[in-house]
Design a protein around this motif. Structure first.
Motif, mmCIF file in Angstrom:
data_model
loop_
_atom_site.group_PDB
_atom_site.id
_atom_site.type_symbol
_atom_site.label_atom_id
_atom_site.label_comp_id
_atom_site.label_asym_id
_atom_site.label_seq_id
_atom_site.Cartn_x
_atom_site.Cartn_y
_atom_site.Cartn_z
ATOM 1 N N ARG A 95 24.058 2.510 66.752
ATOM 2 C CA ARG A 95 22.987 1.800 66.037
ATOM 3 C C ARG A 95 23.244 0.298 66.046
ATOM 4 N NH1 ARG A 95 23.579 6.385 62.582
ATOM 5 N NH2 ARG A 95 21.662 7.635 62.444
ATOM 6 N N SER A 129 19.773 -0.649 61.809
ATOM 7 C CA SER A 129 19.332 0.736 61.607
ATOM 8 C C SER A 129 18.580 1.272 62.819
ATOM 9 C CB SER A 129 18.427 0.820 60.361
ATOM 10 O OG SER A 129 17.268 0.045 60.544
ATOM 11 N N SER A 170 13.461 -1.863 59.971
ATOM 12 C CA SER A 170 14.719 -2.340 59.389
ATOM 13 C C SER A 170 14.719 -3.864 59.265
ATOM 14 C CB SER A 170 15.914 -1.886 60.229
ATOM 15 O OG SER A 170 15.855 -2.418 61.541
#
Length: 460
Positions: free
Chosen positions: A26, A29, A406
């Motif tokens: 990742r 996120s 995100s």
């Protein structure tokens, strides 16, 4: 897909068997696992863990992969998982169909130079804590046995002051401004090169803080010093003869050009244990050279239009202030100033039609007080004025900048911090890397905006 090069082998806590083991990567996120070609994690004893990733540059997820965000590599097998790496990208090299990325678990250790420091009678565990914090670690990331057993005491904190001349001690809130003759510097640790510089200052600021740790006392004192000097700067701009207490003050035009400021050095001394240091508290970053003609050639694209809209110019200036600042709250304020300039007069479709507004007006309570009636009318007139965040998302959509949920969540978090400060609440100060990423998000949006404007579009 993942290799491990280590002297201290990772303890495999996963249940072995026929189940497939996979890695989840990742950036913030954003899950980029499907774009990963290969992963190598190196974790040697007494060395900072490093991860090397090869990413398929043709994957659609690359447009949402923010290289400034925190990188995590998690290994999953069945219901079991373990975190293999957490860190940040230090370099990314674009190749024909891939991007080779190098990450470090602690890039902060290489990003700041060690500041001058002289100490006396400081406990080793306290120095270890101070060095760890200076290297970029947070309190949550530091575990030092015995640190919390250090005695609590009152620390005297002294800093040199520039731009002030005094012949006596002057109280400013919790801070006292004094000349050299009023300050006891006899216990200042000796060090070649900078002790004399500190001792030769024309003025000093002194305050007292109770704490277990010199660093905590120093940080609290610096806030007090900076506030006192900021107040003196603001007060010097007061230019009306009567003062609030009714007396008449003197004034000189030269007062418009004073700027009292903190000097480089801070002296901290525990009044009970006599542990003390003299140092430069801000560990300066190791600035690098921008090379737009060679290594950073792509930074010249897109080209800036000659007639760039004024609000976009101001947005870029504010975003640069957010990038260069040291204080997180000030940086967040500048960042949202940049967003407000960027949004400008972006139109958003009305939520309430004219018929809706007429129906609301008919249903309003009639007041005899004209002030109440006027207030209701003002609110009704403003009913189609959308919140800043709504206009911001609309502007980003028009400019075509890639932005993930995100990204929005992080900007909303920083917006809350800004609003808490504005409304007198005590916010939870974000991590530095979160503010850095917020700046990177807004920078990305501005780059896409400039690219669109190169095509001749007008910004609303």
């Amino acid at each position: 897909m993942m290799q491990s090069e280590d002297e201290v082998q990772f303890q495999d806590i996963l249940v072995l068997g026929d189940r497939v083991r996979r890695e989840i990567v990742r950036f913030g996120s954003v899950d980029v696992s499907n774009a990963i070609v290969s992963i190598t994690v190196k974790g040697k004893l007494n060395e900072i863990t490093e991860a090397k990733l090869t990413v398929n540059s043709r994957s659609s997820v690359v447009s949402r992969m923010d290289l400034s965000s925190q990188v995590t590599v998690e290994q999953v097998q069945g219901d079991h998982s373990r975190l293999m790496f957490t860190g940040f990208v230090v370099s990314a090299a674009a190749e024909e169909e891939s991007i080779r990325i190098t990450c470090s678990a602690r890039p902060e250790f290489a990003e700041r130079r060690v500041a001058p420091m002289a100490t006396a009678d400081m406990p080793a565990i306290e120095m270890l804590y101070t060095l760890a914090r200076g290297g970029g670690l947070s309190d949550e990331q530091i575990r030092i046995h015995g640190l919390h057993e250090l005695p609590s005491e009152v620390f005297e904190v002294v800093c040199s002051i520039e731009g002030i001349e005094v012949d006596k001690s002057i109280p400013i809130g919790s801070v006292t401004i004094a000349s050299k003759g009023f300050v006891d510097l006899s216990s200042v640790p000796e060090s070649n090169g900078f002790t004399n510089e500190f001792s030769d200052a024309s003025a000093y600021a002194i305050t007292y803080v109770e704490s277990r740790l010199a660093l905590v006392a120093e940080e609290a004192a610096i806030h007090a010093f900076d506030f006192a000097l900021s107040w003196l700067t603001v007060r010097s701009r007061y230019s009306v003869p009567p003062l609030p207490d009714g007396s008449t003050g003197s004034w000189e035009r030269k007062s418009l050009f004073v700027e009292p400021r903190r000097g480089r050095f801070i002296y901290v001394r525990g009044l009970r244990t006599n542990r003390r240091w003299l140092r430069v508290p801000e560990q300066e970053p190791n600035m690098t050279m921008l090379q737009p003609s060679s290594r950073h050639a792509s930074i010249t694209r897109p080209k800036i239009p000659r007639d760039l809209a004024r609000n976009v110019v101001q947005s870029i200036l504010a975003c640069a202030r957010a990038a260069r600042g040291d204080d997180n709250i000030s940086r967040i304020t500048a960042l949202w100033e940049s967003i407000e300039f960027y949004v400008g007069k972006t139109p958003v479709p009305d939520l309430f039609s004219k018929a809706d507004k007429r129906a609301i007006r008919r249903s309003l309570v009639k007041f005899d007080d004209p002030l109440k009636s006027a207030r209701l009318e003002n609110l009704l007139a403003d009913i189609n004025n959308p919140p800043l965040f709504v206009r911001f998302r609309r502007r980003v959509a028009l400019d075509g900048a890639p932005i993930s949920q995100s990204d929005i969540d992080l900007l909303a978090k920083l917006r809350k911090v800004r609003n808490d400060v504005v409304h007198g609440r005590s916010p939870r100060e974000p991590e530095k890397h979160e503010v850095d990423q917020g700046v990177a998000i807004v920078s990305r949006i501005l780059v896409y905006t400039v690219h669109r404007l190169r095509g001749g579009d007008a910004l609303g």
